[in-house]
Design an enzyme around this catalytic site. Structure first.
Site, PDB file in Angstrom:
ATOM      1  N   ASP A 222       0.977  -1.230  -0.037  1.00 29.66           N
ATOM      2  CA  ASP A 222       0.133   0.010   0.031  1.00 29.66           C
ATOM      3  C   ASP A 222       0.998   1.306   0.142  1.00 29.66           C
ATOM      4  O   ASP A 222       1.980   1.096  -0.451  1.00 29.66           O
ATOM      5  CB  ASP A 222      -0.871  -0.207   1.293  1.00 29.66           C
ATOM      6  CG  ASP A 222      -2.362   0.531   0.980  1.00 29.66           C
ATOM      7  OD1 ASP A 222      -1.974   1.932   0.681  1.00 29.66           O
ATOM      8  OD2 ASP A 222      -3.387   0.044   1.001  1.00 29.66           O
ATOM      9  N   HIS A 245       2.192   2.244  -3.301  1.00 29.07           N
ATOM     10  CA  HIS A 245       1.387   3.011  -3.903  1.00 29.07           C
ATOM     11  C   HIS A 245       1.485   4.324  -3.763  1.00 29.07           C
ATOM     12  O   HIS A 245       1.097   5.316  -3.984  1.00 29.07           O
ATOM     13  CB  HIS A 245      -0.110   2.864  -2.967  1.00 29.07           C
ATOM     14  CG  HIS A 245      -0.900   1.449  -3.418  1.00 29.07           C
ATOM     15  ND1 HIS A 245      -2.260   1.278  -3.193  1.00 29.07           N
ATOM     16  CD2 HIS A 245      -0.321   0.411  -4.108  1.00 29.07           C
ATOM     17  CE1 HIS A 245      -2.484   0.112  -3.310  1.00 29.07           C
ATOM     18  NE2 HIS A 245      -1.424  -0.332  -4.183  1.00 29.07           N
TER      19      HIS A 245
END
Ligand SMILES: *[C@@H]1O[C@H](CO)[C@@H](O)[C@H](O)[C@H]1NC(C)=O
Length: 396
Positions: A222, A245
């Site tokens: 993430d 991310h």
């Protein structure tokens, strides 16, 4: 020449020091977890021993060290509370690896594995945290019913924290969380989890001021660093991000009353194969939140899907978003010296709120290509200026 004479008071002091506590190595200031019963075998539960060593160190009247020798130490969820601390300087020196239980329910249901609360002047030096999250990720992946998972290391309502040379592996959820803290320095942090592990944010900061993240390497499933409501004076320098991310301010604006984000600097970073480079993301819901005074500077972008993105239309299930746009006001965001390659055609996307348009966006020296050609930019409700060479052509 006078014979050397040792004063008897000095001898008494030595005796007191030697017999003061079996756990103390020097003058009662170092507390070795093994002398409280911790076993470096990776199998015996060392939770109680760690807590005892913590209470001894933080209960000391002077600066104290809690020492973790080499080896693997199995720990269930540990709550390091500062409530009864006397020492305003506790060093936790870790030469070993702290290991979470294999059964992910144990800490996964608690939500935190190693948690510090209301501590002041705590430093962590070295050490590896092994969250053993892979089985929980697989459970989530399979869509079975699984616990939410635990953050590996969380600091709440604490100040003057220094974390140096810490490694975090395979956390169940977030690796490191800083919430409600002042003056936190993270230096040389290494974070690693699989690129498709769910919700394994590297470092999440919220409701905190004066957090500095230096010389860190984050590869996870993430956000490498995520920045929540109430963050101010955050400084990130020398970050290597990927997989992951990217660096994200948000998601913000779910709540109608929400603390803003202010004065964030990200300086000198590389993004390799990440989903985003630098992102600001807000829910398309009414809110009084804001993001202002942000500098993204000296970034190298290598094959990133959304190198520069502001997304104020976030509403994944198109539920609970009453078509009013986001209430979060975004202003004074500067993108300076950012170059590299985009993995998609649109390298710059400013999708701002129709009710609170973005203002004061500055782009200076941006050069992003897609398949060896200039990439493109797209803007909605975004105002600002460019200076110097900017590719893709600005749509501000
Ligand atoms: C912004 O934050 C930095 C630390 O990241 C701090 O040194 C600086 O004083 C802050 N600026 C303002 C205007 O508060």
């Amino acid at each position: 020449m006078a014979a050397m004479k040792i004063p008897s008071s000095f001898l008494i002091l030595i005796l007191i020091t030697l017999f003061h506590s079996p756990a103390s190595l020097d003058a009662g200031s170092t507390f070795d977890v093994q002398s409280f019963g911790a076993k470096p075998d990776g199998e015996s539960d060392s939770t109680k021993a760690f807590l005892s060593a913590w209470h001894a160190a933080c209960g000391a009247a002077s600066p104290a060290t809690m020492y973790v020798p080499p080896g693997r130490y199995l720990l269930y969820n540990v709550y390091f509370s500062g409530e009864s601390c006397k020492s305003n300087s506790v060093m936790i020196r870790i030469d070993g690896t702290l290991v979470a239980p294999l059964d992910y329910d144990i800490v996964g249901k608690v939500g935190k594995w190693l948690q510090f609360e209301k501590v002041s002047g705590v430093s962590i030096s070295g050490g590896t945290l092994d969250g053993r999250g892979t089985a929980l990720w697989a459970c989530k992946e399979a869509g079975k019913s699984c616990p939410k998972g635990a953050t590996s290391l969380a600091f709440y309502n604490s100040d003057n924290i220094v974390i140096t040379g810490l490694t975090s592996l395979n956390s169940q959820m977030f690796h490191i969380l800083i919430d409600g803290c002042q003056n936190v320095n993270l230096v040389g942090t290494r974070i690693s989890a699989s690129g498709n592990s769910p919700n394994t944010d590297g470092i999440h900061v919220e409701h905190s001021s004066g957090v500095t993240i230096m010389n860190s390497r984050v590869g996870t499933g993430d956000d490498c660093v995520s920045i929540g409501p109430g963050t101010s004076n955050l400084w990130i320098e020398n970050l290597a991000c990927g997989p992951g991310h990217g660096v994200s301010i948000g998601s913000l604006g779910w709540d109608s009353q929400e603390a803003g984000v202010q004065n964030v600097t990200l300086k000198t970073a590389t993004f390799t194969g990440t989903q985003n480079g630098v992102r600001v993301k807000t829910w398309a819901r009414p809110s009084n939140g804001f993001v202002r005074d942000v500098l993204f500077q000296h970034l190298v972008i290598d094959n990133v899907q959304n190198p520069i993105i502001i997304d104020q239309d976030y509403c994944p299930n198109h539920e609970e978003c009453p078509h009013q746009g986001s209430g979060v006001k975004i202003s004074d965001i500067t993108y300076q010296d950012i170059h590299g390659t985009s993995a998609t055609q649109v390298a710059v996307k400013f999708d701002c709120s129709k009710t609170k348009p973005c203002s004061g966006i500055t782009m200076e020296g941006v050069d992003l290509t897609y398949k060896n050609k200039p990439a493109t930019a797209s803007c909605a409700n975004a105002g600002g200026k460019t200076s110097g060479a900017v590719e893709p052509m600005s749509c501000l």
